[in-house]
Design a protein around this motif. Structure first.
Motif, PDB file in Angstrom:
ATOM      1  N   ASP A  18       0.829  -1.267   0.090  1.00  0.00           N
ATOM      2  CA  ASP A  18       0.144  -0.099  -0.149  1.00  0.00           C
ATOM      3  C   ASP A  18       0.895   1.467   0.000  1.00  0.00           C
ATOM      4  O   ASP A  18       0.659   2.274  -0.761  1.00  0.00           O
ATOM      5  CB  ASP A  18      -0.829  -0.073   1.157  1.00  0.00           C
ATOM      6  CG  ASP A  18      -1.642   1.374   1.343  1.00  0.00           C
ATOM      7  OD1 ASP A  18      -2.500   1.606   0.306  1.00  0.00           O
ATOM      8  OD2 ASP A  18      -2.042   1.815   2.250  1.00  0.00           O
ATOM      9  N   ILE A  19       1.696   1.101   0.872  1.00  0.00           N
ATOM     10  CA  ILE A  19       2.735   2.458   0.908  1.00  0.00           C
ATOM     11  C   ILE A  19       3.419   2.654  -0.707  1.00  0.00           C
ATOM     12  O   ILE A  19       3.410   3.632  -0.928  1.00  0.00           O
ATOM     13  CB  ILE A  19       3.864   2.111   1.759  1.00  0.00           C
ATOM     14  CG1 ILE A  19       3.329   2.179   3.491  1.00  0.00           C
ATOM     15  CG2 ILE A  19       4.840   3.209   1.742  1.00  0.00           C
ATOM     16  CD1 ILE A  19       4.322   1.690   4.364  1.00  0.00           C
ATOM     17  N   TYR A  20       3.975   1.657  -1.307  1.00  0.00           N
ATOM     18  CA  TYR A  20       4.343   1.666  -2.470  1.00  0.00           C
ATOM     19  C   TYR A  20       3.619   1.769  -3.661  1.00  0.00           C
ATOM     20  O   TYR A  20       4.004   1.830  -4.873  1.00  0.00           O
ATOM     21  CB  TYR A  20       5.474   0.635  -2.696  1.00  0.00           C
ATOM     22  CG  TYR A  20       6.738   0.989  -2.016  1.00  0.00           C
ATOM     23  CD1 TYR A  20       7.905   1.600  -2.525  1.00  0.00           C
ATOM     24  CD2 TYR A  20       6.910   0.191  -0.521  1.00  0.00           C
ATOM     25  CE1 TYR A  20       8.963   1.835  -1.644  1.00  0.00           C
ATOM     26  CE2 TYR A  20       8.068   0.385   0.181  1.00  0.00           C
ATOM     27  CZ  TYR A  20       8.971   1.313  -0.512  1.00  0.00           C
ATOM     28  OH  TYR A  20      10.213   1.641   0.429  1.00  0.00           O
ATOM     29  N   PRO A  86       2.382   8.317   2.861  1.00  0.00           N
ATOM     30  CA  PRO A  86       2.140   9.536   2.242  1.00  0.00           C
ATOM     31  C   PRO A  86       1.120  10.516   3.524  1.00  0.00           C
ATOM     32  O   PRO A  86       1.397  11.580   3.590  1.00  0.00           O
ATOM     33  CB  PRO A  86       1.838   9.834   0.919  1.00  0.00           C
ATOM     34  CG  PRO A  86       1.427   8.260   0.608  1.00  0.00           C
ATOM     35  CD  PRO A  86       2.263   7.629   1.584  1.00  0.00           C
ATOM     36  N   GLU A  87       0.280   9.589   3.804  1.00  0.00           N
ATOM     37  CA  GLU A  87      -0.941  10.351   4.485  1.00  0.00           C
ATOM     38  C   GLU A  87      -0.558  10.560   6.194  1.00  0.00           C
ATOM     39  O   GLU A  87      -1.158  11.397   6.856  1.00  0.00           O
ATOM     40  CB  GLU A  87      -1.955   9.268   4.579  1.00  0.00           C
ATOM     41  CG  GLU A  87      -2.859   9.169   3.657  1.00  0.00           C
ATOM     42  CD  GLU A  87      -3.927   8.302   3.340  1.00  0.00           C
ATOM     43  OE1 GLU A  87      -4.279   7.800   4.555  1.00  0.00           O
ATOM     44  OE2 GLU A  87      -4.596   7.965   2.436  1.00  0.00           O
ATOM     45  N   ILE A  88       0.802  10.150   6.375  1.00  0.00           N
ATOM     46  CA  ILE A  88       1.100  10.604   7.576  1.00  0.00           C
ATOM     47  C   ILE A  88       2.771  11.139   8.002  1.00  0.00           C
ATOM     48  O   ILE A  88       3.390  11.265   8.903  1.00  0.00           O
ATOM     49  CB  ILE A  88       1.029   9.325   8.916  1.00  0.00           C
ATOM     50  CG1 ILE A  88       1.998   8.250   8.295  1.00  0.00           C
ATOM     51  CG2 ILE A  88      -0.168   9.058   9.052  1.00  0.00           C
ATOM     52  CD1 ILE A  88       2.264   7.067   9.418  1.00  0.00           C
ATOM     53  N   HIS A  89       2.982  11.675   6.650  1.00  0.00           N
ATOM     54  CA  HIS A  89       4.436  12.304   6.572  1.00  0.00           C
ATOM     55  C   HIS A  89       4.435  13.376   7.642  1.00  0.00           C
ATOM     56  O   HIS A  89       3.471  13.962   7.754  1.00  0.00           O
ATOM     57  CB  HIS A  89       4.662  12.984   5.257  1.00  0.00           C
ATOM     58  CG  HIS A  89       5.160  12.064   4.209  1.00  0.00           C
ATOM     59  ND1 HIS A  89       5.505  12.356   3.047  1.00  0.00           N
ATOM     60  CD2 HIS A  89       5.438  10.635   4.439  1.00  0.00           C
ATOM     61  CE1 HIS A  89       6.080  11.256   2.363  1.00  0.00           C
ATOM     62  NE2 HIS A  89       5.929  10.125   3.122  1.00  0.00           N
ATOM     63  N   GLY A  90       5.434  13.770   8.279  1.00  0.00           N
ATOM     64  CA  GLY A  90       5.687  14.883   9.281  1.00  0.00           C
ATOM     65  C   GLY A  90       5.158  14.474  10.736  1.00  0.00           C
ATOM     66  O   GLY A  90       5.088  15.336  11.308  1.00  0.00           O
TER      67      GLY A  90
END
Length: 167
Positions: A18-20, A86-90
């Motif tokens: 899912d991440i990739y 990408p939904e939890i970057h930062g």
């Protein structure tokens, strides 16, 4: 956000896939988009690799992999790959993964040199790596084809601080 850091299990493969599956993740790798689930799994499931995952709310939201050298004279070296959903970057996931993998490399895997390559336009990653003690060693000019053009790749490394030259 405080994730649980643990070793990769085969049951984690759907979350890693899912991440990739996100173009925003793939654009910062050396891989092509639209990899199959088997292709993604094969990148990290090897006896020479050591993969940690970050789990939050029973879902893997990031990973870091150490690719240990199998060459006799470079067994003290390893390269890294890291990706965060990408939904939890930062949210501190990358930092937590980097702290864990540095601890494992320094204190358990007997790695003296950790190295990585990062696209020059990935400023957030470069900033994280610098905060984690990595230094820029050089630039591979026009080394990657991305978004229809060639870009440079930055080479970075971190030497285990307990290593003493000549010791």
């Amino acid at each position: 956000m405080k994730p649980v850091i643990r070793h990769l299990e085969s049951l984690d493969n759907p979350d890693i896939f899912d991440i990739y599956s996100y173009a925003s993740v793939m654009e910062h790798t050396s891989q092509l988009q639209y990899l199959s689930t088997d292709a993604v799994a094969s990148l990290f499931n090897s006896p020479q690799n050591y993969t940690l995952v970050a789990e939050h709310d029973s879902k893997v939201v990031g990973h870091v992999t150490v690719f240990q050298s199998i060459k006799v004279r470079t067994k003290h070296c390893a390269s890294l790959a890291i990706a965060v959903h990408p939904e939890i970057h930062g949210k501190g996931i990358g930092k937590a993964l980097m702290n864990a993998v540095i601890d494992q490399s320094d204190n358990w895997l007997n790695i003296t040199r950790l190295e990585l390559e990062v696209h020059e336009d990935n400023l957030g990653a470069i900033s994280l790596y610098k905060r984690m003690g990595f230094e820029i060693e050089g630039t591979k000019r026009l080394s990657t084809f991305k978004s229809g053009k060639y870009i440079d790749t930055v080479i970075m490394s971190r030497i285990n601080p307990s290593y003493q030259l000549g010791a």
